[in-house]
Design a protein around this motif. Sequence first.
Motif, PDB file in Angstrom:
ATOM      1  N   SER A 159      32.378  10.524 -25.698  1.00 19.83           N
ATOM      2  CA  SER A 159      31.457  11.044 -24.684  1.00 19.83           C
ATOM      3  C   SER A 159      30.050  11.226 -25.259  1.00 19.83           C
ATOM      4  O   SER A 159      29.157  11.659 -24.545  1.00 19.83           O
ATOM      5  N   CYS A 160      29.839  10.867 -26.513  1.00 20.48           N
ATOM      6  CA  CYS A 160      28.535  11.011 -27.159  1.00 20.48           C
ATOM      7  C   CYS A 160      27.541  10.018 -26.549  1.00 20.48           C
ATOM      8  O   CYS A 160      27.861   8.854 -26.333  1.00 20.48           O
ATOM      9  N   LYS A 161      26.321  10.481 -26.282  1.00 21.70           N
ATOM     10  CA  LYS A 161      25.288   9.628 -25.692  1.00 21.70           C
ATOM     11  C   LYS A 161      24.415   8.976 -26.774  1.00 21.70           C
ATOM     12  O   LYS A 161      23.496   8.233 -26.457  1.00 21.70           O
ATOM     13  N   SER A 176      22.016  10.051 -28.703  1.00 17.00           N
ATOM     14  CA  SER A 176      20.605  10.310 -28.408  1.00 17.00           C
ATOM     15  C   SER A 176      19.752  10.496 -29.666  1.00 17.00           C
ATOM     16  O   SER A 176      18.531  10.343 -29.599  1.00 17.00           O
TER      17      SER A 176
END
Length: 77
Positions: free
Chosen positions: A3-5, A7
């Motif tokens: 679920s890491c974007k 960023s």
Amino acid sequence: MSSCKHSVLVLLPDRKNVLRCQHCHLTIKADELGKSYCPECYEINGNKLFDFEEVAAENPGRARYRCEACGLIVESD
């Protein structure tokens, strides 16, 4: 799937001038080693060994990034 974007990416440096000990396979930058012996072999066995081979650059011309949050390595073209 994570679920890491992703960023926050950090540019990883190129692996240039890297040497590998032919005995213990330690990899170390040539400027850190100088004309010295393998520190790992000396620490473990007390042997001053000078046998190193150059490590070829992985995918020259490509940038690599690491996500600070999850550790994923991203490679650009």
